[in-house]
Design a protein around this motif. Structure first.
Motif, PDB file in Angstrom:
ATOM      1  N   HIS A  47       2.362  -2.446  10.152  1.00 14.13           N
ATOM      2  CA  HIS A  47       1.069  -1.837  10.468  1.00 14.13           C
ATOM      3  C   HIS A  47       0.535  -2.490  11.738  1.00 14.13           C
ATOM      4  O   HIS A  47       0.362  -3.710  11.797  1.00 14.13           O
ATOM      5  CB  HIS A  47       0.068  -2.067   9.330  1.00 14.13           C
TER       6      HIS A  47
ATOM      7  N   ARG B 125       0.850  -1.194   0.000  1.00 12.42           N
ATOM      8  CA  ARG B 125       0.000   0.000   0.000  1.00 12.42           C
ATOM      9  C   ARG B 125       0.888   1.246   0.000  1.00 12.42           C
ATOM     10  O   ARG B 125       2.086   1.168   0.245  1.00 12.42           O
ATOM     11  CB  ARG B 125      -0.925   0.010   1.207  1.00 12.42           C
TER      12      ARG B 125
ATOM     13  N   ARG C 248       2.508   4.796   1.281  1.00  9.07           N
ATOM     14  CA  ARG C 248       3.016   5.209   2.591  1.00  9.07           C
ATOM     15  C   ARG C 248       2.541   6.600   2.980  1.00  9.07           C
ATOM     16  O   ARG C 248       3.069   7.202   3.895  1.00  9.07           O
ATOM     17  CB  ARG C 248       4.545   5.198   2.585  1.00  9.07           C
ATOM     18  N   THR C 249       1.553   7.119   2.288  1.00  8.08           N
ATOM     19  CA  THR C 249       1.066   8.458   2.577  1.00  8.08           C
ATOM     20  C   THR C 249      -0.337   8.372   3.174  1.00  8.08           C
ATOM     21  O   THR C 249      -0.866   7.279   3.386  1.00  8.08           O
ATOM     22  CB  THR C 249       1.056   9.315   1.294  1.00  8.08           C
ATOM     23  N   ARG C 250      -0.946   9.507   3.436  1.00  8.47           N
ATOM     24  CA  ARG C 250      -2.300   9.521   3.970  1.00  8.47           C
ATOM     25  C   ARG C 250      -3.276   8.924   2.950  1.00  8.47           C
ATOM     26  O   ARG C 250      -3.145   9.192   1.747  1.00  8.47           O
ATOM     27  CB  ARG C 250      -2.722  10.945   4.312  1.00  8.47           C
ATOM     28  N   PRO C 251      -4.235   8.142   3.396  1.00  9.15           N
ATOM     29  CA  PRO C 251      -5.190   7.547   2.453  1.00  9.15           C
ATOM     30  C   PRO C 251      -5.871   8.578   1.559  1.00  9.15           C
ATOM     31  O   PRO C 251      -6.092   8.319   0.372  1.00  9.15           O
ATOM     32  CB  PRO C 251      -6.190   6.833   3.374  1.00  9.15           C
TER      33      PRO C 251
ATOM     34  N   ALA D 118      -3.483   9.571  -1.266  1.00  7.11           N
ATOM     35  CA  ALA D 118      -3.343   8.504  -2.253  1.00  7.11           C
ATOM     36  C   ALA D 118      -4.594   8.398  -3.119  1.00  7.11           C
ATOM     37  O   ALA D 118      -4.514   8.222  -4.342  1.00  7.11           O
ATOM     38  CB  ALA D 118      -3.056   7.186  -1.542  1.00  7.11           C
ATOM     39  N   ALA D 119      -5.784   8.517  -2.487  1.00 13.31           N
ATOM     40  CA  ALA D 119      -7.031   8.422  -3.237  1.00 13.31           C
ATOM     41  C   ALA D 119      -7.183   9.595  -4.195  1.00 13.31           C
ATOM     42  O   ALA D 119      -7.670   9.429  -5.326  1.00 13.31           O
ATOM     43  CB  ALA D 119      -8.215   8.369  -2.261  1.00 13.31           C
TER      44      ALA D 119
ATOM     45  N   THR E 237       1.118  -1.419  -6.674  1.00 11.93           N
ATOM     46  CA  THR E 237       1.708  -1.904  -5.426  1.00 11.93           C
ATOM     47  C   THR E 237       2.360  -3.261  -5.650  1.00 11.93           C
ATOM     48  O   THR E 237       2.041  -3.975  -6.612  1.00 11.93           O
ATOM     49  CB  THR E 237       0.637  -2.016  -4.334  1.00 11.93           C
TER      50      THR E 237
END
Length: 408
Positions: free
Chosen positions: A355, A189, A191-194, A197-198, A210
Motif C-alpha cells: 500500500h 485488509r 483486497r476489494t473496494r472499501p 467490503a463494508a 483478517t
C-alpha cells in the motif's frame, strides 16, 4: 493416424480474449480463423458468472450474456468456433495436435494465438492439510455447480480470500441459499473496494477474518469444519459443510511451456512484447494467460489488439526481439514484459505488493528517465496502468528497461 488440416489463424481458448481476436480477424477477411476450446461450450469464465458488470458502460451485461455476445460476434464475422476440442501438444512451430469429437487431428496454421486463460489454485496446490472430504471447491467449481447445473452446495460455507472474486463467490453461495459463515484472508485488509467490503460485513452480516489462514480441513465423507489460525497463533474451528478457495490465480501455460516459449518470471505466463508476440515467431498470446486474475474487459481489449498484430504478421511484417522490461519490488510484475520503440498502443499493466500513498512511478533505461508520474495511490493486487507513449524513447540496442515504484 491423425488427420491434418490447414487454417490461417488458430486460436486456442474461446474465452473473451480468443473470441475478440477471432471476431476482428474474421471481420478483416482472414479466410480461415478457427477457435478451439476444451470446454463443451464457448465463452470462457463469464459463462458461469451470473453477476453483472461485464461489457461496457452503459450497456453492462451479466457474464453469460456477455459470453453469448462474444461467441455470436466471432461466428457472425466468419470465424469457426469449435468447443469440446483440446489442444494436446505442438506438432511443429505453428501446428498443434488436437483431439475432439472428430477424433485426433493435426491443425497447421500461419499464426497461433494462445488465449488459454488462467485458473485458481485448488486446495491440493495450496498445501492445506487435513482430510479429503466433499464440499471443497474453487470459485469456478462453485459457480459452475450453482449457475450451470443448479446443484446444491451445502448450507454453511467459508470463503477463503477477500478480493473481488471472493466477494463474487460469497454472492454465489448466498444465491444458492447457503450461509456464508465467514470470509478470511491472511492479509491485514480486504483486497476489494472499501465500499464492497463494508457492504458484505455490515449489510449482509458476513464476518471478515483478517490475518487468518486455513490450518486444517475437518470431516470424513463431507466437510464438517475448518480449523483456522489467527496471526497471533490462536486456533479456532469454524463449523461448515463447504469451503471455497478463491483467487490465487495461475496462468494456464501448459502449451506455452511445452512449446519452449520464454515465460516471464513475474506472471509465469508467456513473455510478450507490446504487440503480444511471444518468443516463438508466429505465436502470440493474450488474456488471462499473460496476467492471471484480470477482468474480461482487459482480455477483450487484448484480443482485439493481438488481432491487429496477427494481421501485420500475415502481411509479412517481421517481429523485433525487443528490450527486456523488468520491475523492482514492491512491484510484482508488468505486462507486456518486452518493449520496442513501436509499442505505442497497448497500455502496460502492473501489480504491487504494498500500500503506497502518492508513489512515484518511473521508467528508466541505462540511467535515462523515459517516463515518470506521481500516482494518487497504489493498492496490493489492484492493477496499475502505465501509458506506452514513452516507448518511442527506448534505445533498441541499450540495456534493460526498468520500472520502479517508490516515494521518490
Amino acid at each position: 493416424m491423425s488427420r491434418v488440416r490447414q487454417v490461417d489463424v488458430l486460436i486456442v481458448g474461446a474465452g473473451p480474449a480468443g473470441l475478440a481476436a477471432a471476431a476482428r480477424l474474421a471481420a478483416a477477411r482472414v479466410p480461415r480463423v478457427e477457435v478451439l476450446d476444451r470446454e463443451q461450450q464457448a465463452g470462457g469464465v463469464p459463462r458461469h458468472c451470473a453477476h453483472g458488470g461485464f461489457g461496457t458502460w452503459p450497456h453492462l451485461l451479466t457474464g453469460p450474456a456477455h459470453a453469448r455476445l462474444l461467441v455470436t460476434a466471432a461466428e457472425s464475422a466468419g470465424a469457426v468456433v469449435r468447443p469440446g476440442v483440446t489442444a494436446l501438444d505442438w506438432a511443429g512451430p505453428l501446428s498443434l495436435h488436437t483431439v475432439g469429437p472428430r477424433g485426433p487431428e493435426t491443425v497447421e496454421a500461419r499464426a497461433v494465438v494462445l488465449a488459454t486463460g488462467a485458473r485458481e489454485r485448488p486446495r491440493s496446490a495450496r498445501l492445506v492439510p487435513g482430510t479429503r472430504p466433499a464440499g471443497v471447491l474453487t470459485t469456478g467449481e462453485l459457480q459452475q455447480a450453482v449457475h450451470l447445473y443448479g446443484q446444491c452446495i451445502g448450507e454453511r460455507a467459508v470463503v477463503v480470500g477477500a478480493e473481488d472474486v471472493s466477494y463474487a463467490a460469497a454472492a454465489t453461495v448466498r444465491a444458492a441459499g447457503a450461509e456464508v459463515v465467514a470470509m478470511l484472508t491472511d492479509l491485514p485488509r480486504a483486497r476489494t473496494r472499501p465500499a464492497r467490503a463494508a457492504d458484505a460485513r455490515l449489510r449482509q452480516g458476513i464476518p471478515l477474518l483478517t490475518g487468518t489462514t486455513v490450518a486444517e480441513l475437518l470431516g470424513h465423507g463431507r466437510l464438517s469444519g475448518v480449523r483456522v489460525r489467527h496471526g497471533d497463533g490462536r486456533d479456532a474451528v469454524l463449523s461448515c459443510d463447504t469451503v471455497v478457495f478463491t483467487g490465487d490465480f495461475v496462468p494456464d501455460h501448459e502449451l506455452a511451456r511445452r512449446g519452449g516459449l520464454t515465460l516471464d518470471t513475474g506472471t509465469r505466463g508467456p513473455a510478450v512484447d507490446g504487440s503480444l508476440h511471444t518468443s516463438r515467431p508466429g505465436v502470440f498470446a493474450a488474456g488471462g494467460v499473460l496476467h492471471p486474475g484480470e477482468s474480461a474487459a482487459t482480455a477483450v481489449r487484448e484480443g482485439a489488439h493481438v488481432a491487429g498484430a496477427v494481421l501485420e504478421a500475415l502481411a509479412g511484417a517481421a517481429a523485433s526481439d525487443g528490450v527486456p522490461l523488468s520491475v523492482t519490488p514492491p512491484l510484482r510484475w508488468i505486462v507486456p514484459n518486452r518493449v520496442t520503440p513501436a509499442d505505442h498502443g497497448l497500455p502496460y499493466l502492473l501489480r504491487t505488493t504494498a500500500h503506497l500513498t502518492r508513489p512515484l512511478l518511473q521508467v528508466t533505461q541505462d540511467g535515462r528517465t523515459l517516463h515518470r508520474r506521481r500516482l494518487a495511490r497504489a493498492v496490493p493486487y489492484r492493477t496499475l496502468g502505465l501509458t506506452a507513449r514513452w516507448t518511442r524513447l527506448v534505445d533498441p540496442g541499450g540495456g534493460p528497461v526498468r520500472v520502479t515504484l517508490g516515494d521518490r
